[in-house]
Design a protein around this motif. Structure first.
Motif, short mmCIF file in Angstrom:
data_model
loop_
_atom_site.label_atom_id
_atom_site.label_comp_id
_atom_site.label_asym_id
_atom_site.label_seq_id
_atom_site.Cartn_x
_atom_site.Cartn_y
_atom_site.Cartn_z
N ALA A 12 0.87 -1.18 0.00
CA ALA A 12 0.00 0.00 0.00
C ALA A 12 0.90 1.23 0.00
CB ALA A 12 -0.91 0.00 1.22
N TYR A 13 0.31 2.40 0.04
CA TYR A 13 1.12 3.61 0.16
C TYR A 13 0.37 4.65 0.99
CZ TYR A 13 -1.65 6.25 -3.28
OH TYR A 13 -2.65 6.90 -3.93
N GLU A 22 4.96 7.45 0.56
CA GLU A 22 5.80 6.36 1.04
C GLU A 22 5.10 5.02 0.82
OE1 GLU A 22 6.47 7.15 5.15
OE2 GLU A 22 7.89 8.80 4.77
N GLY A 23 5.86 4.04 0.39
CA GLY A 23 5.32 2.70 0.24
C GLY A 23 5.22 2.00 1.58
N GLY A 178 17.75 -1.79 -2.01
CA GLY A 178 17.92 -1.41 -3.41
C GLY A 178 16.67 -1.14 -4.22
N PHE A 179 15.46 -1.38 -3.66
CA PHE A 179 14.25 -1.20 -4.46
C PHE A 179 14.12 0.23 -4.98
CE2 PHE A 179 12.79 -4.88 -1.85
CZ PHE A 179 12.50 -5.73 -2.89
N GLN A 184 13.98 4.28 -8.99
CA GLN A 184 14.31 5.70 -9.16
C GLN A 184 13.05 6.55 -9.27
OE1 GLN A 184 17.25 6.33 -12.28
NE2 GLN A 184 18.33 4.46 -11.73
N TRP A 185 12.05 6.21 -8.49
CA TRP A 185 10.83 7.00 -8.49
C TRP A 185 10.93 8.09 -7.44
CZ3 TRP A 185 7.02 2.29 -8.37
CH2 TRP A 185 6.87 1.80 -9.68
N GLY A 186 10.80 9.31 -7.84
CA GLY A 186 10.79 10.44 -6.93
C GLY A 186 9.59 11.30 -7.26
#
Length: 201
Positions: A12-13, A22-23, A178-179, A184-186
């Protein structure tokens, strides 16, 4: 810690204290504390649709960190190709072959997913680049494990020999933290989340 059941139902987030997305990973009933390259119990865990190729081929294979990455790829593929804006599913599940059929047929369907371009619904396009990176990483790891061990078509692959051949999780580019580095999602997550809920700032 290995979660061992990353699926559409355990992710979820939310928004954190700094208002960033945030995940959240939950439901740790099957989780185990192990070193990244130390085997867990010889018990197949996980939800079939998101279960990794090697565990489909060998029910006694011990769980590893690399499997967490592969399960995450299946979950994200499921989301971007099956769920519309707001979370509703499209008509006709394109992933039925991931959980219906024999272990061999399910494995073949997932193997194809690792080798094929991602099928992304229009409103998920902003996430596509990160998923491509994850797909390539998982695909390369699976192929390198096969090359160093035994083919997926031979279920008795000796996973324990891989580190002795210089092939551990770190060499494969897989680490416990490392996920986010792979995806590289920002700003992409911010854009996606705001568009999804219809918020404009």
């Amino acid at each position: 810690m290995l979660h061992r059941d990353i699926s559409i139902n355990t992710l979820a987030y939310c928004r954190g204290a700094d208002d960033r997305v945030e995940g959240v990973l939950y439901d740790f009933d099957l989780a185990m504390y192990v070193d990244a390259n130390t085997p867990s119990s010889k018990h197949r865990a996980g939800t079939t649709a998101f279960l990794v190729l090697h565990l489909l081929e060998d029910r006694t294979l011990q769980h590893r960190l690399v499997f967490e990455y592969e399960s995450l790829f299946y979950v994200m593929s499921w989301i971007i190709a099956y769920h519309k804006r707001g979370g509703a599913a499209i008509e006709g599940n394109p992933f039925g072959r991931w959980y219906l059929g024999t272990a061999d047929s399910i494995c073949a369907a997932k193997f194809g997913a690792l080798r094929s371009p991602l099928d992304t619904l229009p409103h998920h396009k902003v996430l596509e680049d990160g998923l491509w990176r994850l797909q390539r990483l998982v695909r390369d790891a699976v192929f390198r494990m096969d090359d160093a061990g035994r083919s997926l078509r031979h279920p008795n692959m000796d996973y324990e020999l891989l580190p002795n051949r210089g092939l551990n999780d770190e060499v494969l580019g897989l680490t416990a933290d490392g996920f986010s580095r792979v995806l590289q999602w920002g700003d992409e997550i911010e854009i996606y989340e705001r568009d999804r809920v219809g918020v404009r700032r």
